[in-house]
Design a protein around this motif. Structure first.
Motif, PDB file in Angstrom:
ATOM      1  N   MET A   1       0.843  -1.190   0.000  1.00  0.00           N
ATOM      2  CA  MET A   1       0.000   0.000   0.000  1.00  0.00           C
ATOM      3  C   MET A   1       0.878   1.239   0.000  1.00  0.00           C
ATOM      4  O   MET A   1       1.875   1.297   0.684  1.00  0.00           O
ATOM      5  CB  MET A   1      -0.906  -0.048   1.234  1.00  0.00           C
ATOM      6  N   THR A   2       0.487   2.202  -0.761  1.00  0.00           N
ATOM      7  CA  THR A   2       1.182   3.484  -0.829  1.00  0.00           C
ATOM      8  C   THR A   2       0.739   4.354   0.339  1.00  0.00           C
ATOM      9  O   THR A   2      -0.423   4.333   0.734  1.00  0.00           O
ATOM     10  CB  THR A   2       0.823   4.197  -2.152  1.00  0.00           C
ATOM     11  N   ASP A   3       1.682   5.119   0.879  1.00  0.00           N
ATOM     12  CA  ASP A   3       1.328   6.050   1.946  1.00  0.00           C
ATOM     13  C   ASP A   3       0.317   7.064   1.413  1.00  0.00           C
ATOM     14  O   ASP A   3       0.464   7.578   0.304  1.00  0.00           O
ATOM     15  CB  ASP A   3       2.567   6.766   2.467  1.00  0.00           C
ATOM     16  N   LEU A   4      -0.690   7.352   2.210  1.00  0.00           N
ATOM     17  CA  LEU A   4      -1.774   8.230   1.782  1.00  0.00           C
ATOM     18  C   LEU A   4      -1.518   9.697   2.094  1.00  0.00           C
ATOM     19  O   LEU A   4      -2.268  10.565   1.642  1.00  0.00           O
ATOM     20  CB  LEU A   4      -3.090   7.767   2.403  1.00  0.00           C
ATOM     21  N   VAL A   5      -0.501   9.980   2.888  1.00  0.00           N
ATOM     22  CA  VAL A   5      -0.067  11.349   3.163  1.00  0.00           C
ATOM     23  C   VAL A   5       1.455  11.385   3.102  1.00  0.00           C
ATOM     24  O   VAL A   5       2.112  10.354   3.219  1.00  0.00           O
ATOM     25  CB  VAL A   5      -0.557  11.871   4.540  1.00  0.00           C
ATOM     26  N   THR A   6       1.997  12.563   2.932  1.00  0.00           N
ATOM     27  CA  THR A   6       3.451  12.705   2.898  1.00  0.00           C
ATOM     28  C   THR A   6       3.994  12.953   4.300  1.00  0.00           C
ATOM     29  O   THR A   6       3.247  13.327   5.217  1.00  0.00           O
ATOM     30  CB  THR A   6       3.871  13.878   2.003  1.00  0.00           C
ATOM     31  N   LEU A   7       5.279  12.774   4.440  1.00  0.00           N
ATOM     32  CA  LEU A   7       5.936  13.063   5.707  1.00  0.00           C
ATOM     33  C   LEU A   7       5.742  14.524   6.080  1.00  0.00           C
ATOM     34  O   LEU A   7       5.426  14.844   7.233  1.00  0.00           O
ATOM     35  CB  LEU A   7       7.427  12.716   5.623  1.00  0.00           C
ATOM     36  N   ASP A   8       5.886  15.420   5.117  1.00  0.00           N
ATOM     37  CA  ASP A   8       5.709  16.850   5.404  1.00  0.00           C
ATOM     38  C   ASP A   8       4.284  17.169   5.853  1.00  0.00           C
ATOM     39  O   ASP A   8       4.082  17.972   6.766  1.00  0.00           O
ATOM     40  CB  ASP A   8       6.074  17.693   4.179  1.00  0.00           C
ATOM     41  N   GLU A   9       3.287  16.559   5.215  1.00  0.00           N
ATOM     42  CA  GLU A   9       1.896  16.785   5.623  1.00  0.00           C
ATOM     43  C   GLU A   9       1.670  16.318   7.059  1.00  0.00           C
ATOM     44  O   GLU A   9       1.021  17.007   7.853  1.00  0.00           O
ATOM     45  CB  GLU A   9       0.930  16.044   4.701  1.00  0.00           C
ATOM     46  N   ALA A  10       2.199  15.148   7.387  1.00  0.00           N
ATOM     47  CA  ALA A  10       2.015  14.597   8.735  1.00  0.00           C
ATOM     48  C   ALA A  10       2.716  15.451   9.778  1.00  0.00           C
ATOM     49  O   ALA A  10       2.166  15.719  10.851  1.00  0.00           O
ATOM     50  CB  ALA A  10       2.515  13.159   8.789  1.00  0.00           C
ATOM     51  N   LYS A  11       3.925  15.887   9.479  1.00  0.00           N
ATOM     52  CA  LYS A  11       4.669  16.714  10.433  1.00  0.00           C
ATOM     53  C   LYS A  11       3.978  18.061  10.645  1.00  0.00           C
ATOM     54  O   LYS A  11       3.898  18.547  11.770  1.00  0.00           O
ATOM     55  CB  LYS A  11       6.103  16.917   9.960  1.00  0.00           C
ATOM     56  N   GLU A  12       3.459  18.643   9.571  1.00  0.00           N
ATOM     57  CA  GLU A  12       2.745  19.909   9.715  1.00  0.00           C
ATOM     58  C   GLU A  12       1.485  19.719  10.559  1.00  0.00           C
ATOM     59  O   GLU A  12       1.201  20.512  11.451  1.00  0.00           O
ATOM     60  CB  GLU A  12       2.377  20.473   8.340  1.00  0.00           C
ATOM     61  N   TYR A  13       0.731  18.661  10.283  1.00  0.00           N
ATOM     62  CA  TYR A  13      -0.510  18.412  11.025  1.00  0.00           C
ATOM     63  C   TYR A  13      -0.225  18.144  12.503  1.00  0.00           C
ATOM     64  O   TYR A  13      -0.952  18.622  13.381  1.00  0.00           O
ATOM     65  CB  TYR A  13      -1.263  17.229  10.410  1.00  0.00           C
ATOM     66  N   ALA A  14       0.832  17.386  12.778  1.00  0.00           N
ATOM     67  CA  ALA A  14       1.174  17.037  14.164  1.00  0.00           C
ATOM     68  C   ALA A  14       2.026  18.109  14.841  1.00  0.00           C
ATOM     69  O   ALA A  14       2.403  17.955  16.000  1.00  0.00           O
ATOM     70  CB  ALA A  14       1.903  15.695  14.196  1.00  0.00           C
ATOM     71  N   ARG A  15       2.320  19.173  14.106  1.00  0.00           N
ATOM     72  CA  ARG A  15       3.122  20.281  14.639  1.00  0.00           C
ATOM     73  C   ARG A  15       4.493  19.819  15.119  1.00  0.00           C
ATOM     74  O   ARG A  15       4.917  20.106  16.241  1.00  0.00           O
ATOM     75  CB  ARG A  15       2.367  21.003  15.755  1.00  0.00           C
ATOM     76  N   VAL A  16       5.177  19.088  14.259  1.00  0.00           N
ATOM     77  CA  VAL A  16       6.511  18.571  14.573  1.00  0.00           C
ATOM     78  C   VAL A  16       7.539  19.387  13.799  1.00  0.00           C
ATOM     79  O   VAL A  16       7.458  19.503  12.572  1.00  0.00           O
ATOM     80  CB  VAL A  16       6.635  17.075  14.180  1.00  0.00           C
ATOM     81  N   ASP A  17       8.492  19.960  14.520  1.00  0.00           N
ATOM     82  CA  ASP A  17       9.603  20.680  13.901  1.00  0.00           C
ATOM     83  C   ASP A  17      10.834  19.792  13.913  1.00  0.00           C
ATOM     84  O   ASP A  17      10.991  18.941  14.772  1.00  0.00           O
ATOM     85  CB  ASP A  17       9.904  21.967  14.684  1.00  0.00           C
ATOM     86  N   GLY A  18      11.711  20.002  12.968  1.00  0.00           N
ATOM     87  CA  GLY A  18      12.947  19.231  12.925  1.00  0.00           C
ATOM     88  C   GLY A  18      12.727  17.875  12.293  1.00  0.00           C
ATOM     89  O   GLY A  18      11.637  17.520  11.860  1.00  0.00           O
ATOM     90  N   ASN A  19      13.823  17.103  12.250  1.00  0.00           N
ATOM     91  CA  ASN A  19      13.745  15.802  11.587  1.00  0.00           C
ATOM     92  C   ASN A  19      14.150  14.635  12.483  1.00  0.00           C
ATOM     93  O   ASN A  19      14.346  13.531  12.007  1.00  0.00           O
ATOM     94  CB  ASN A  19      14.588  15.812  10.315  1.00  0.00           C
TER      95      ASN A  19
END
Length: 89
Positions: A1-19
């Motif tokens: 299965m392909t991921d349905l959201v991108t890493l950037d979308e998830a980090k923005e939604y979860a308010r995560v800064d940095g890597n």
């Protein structure tokens, strides 16, 4: 299965800064994408990801990231995906 959201979308939604947690968030995206796609079995997985399905994945990822010690589903997630669920009687 392909991921349905991108890493950037998830980090923005979860308010995560940095890597620092990128690998963890990527794993959560993969698991959430699979779980939501399994539940939304009426969606054929082609074309653009419907906004409700994308939001359900984002909600699940954020909930799992914030509460890593539990496996509870995100509140309201099923309501978002319900129109894409096939109900068999």
């Amino acid at each position: 299965m392909t991921d349905l959201v991108t890493l950037d979308e998830a980090k923005e939604y979860a308010r995560v800064d940095g890597n620092t947690d990128d690998a963890l968030i990527a794993m959560l995206i993969e698991a959430a994408s699979d779980a939501v796609a399994d539940y939304a079995d009426g969606w054929n997985g082609t074309g653009d990801v419907p906004a409700r399905i994308k939001l359900a994945v984002l909600v699940r990822v954020a909930a799992a990231y914030d509460k890593r010690e539990t496996l509870n589903e995100a509140e309201g997630e099923h309501t978002l995906v319900l129109p894409y669920r096939t109900l068999d009687l």
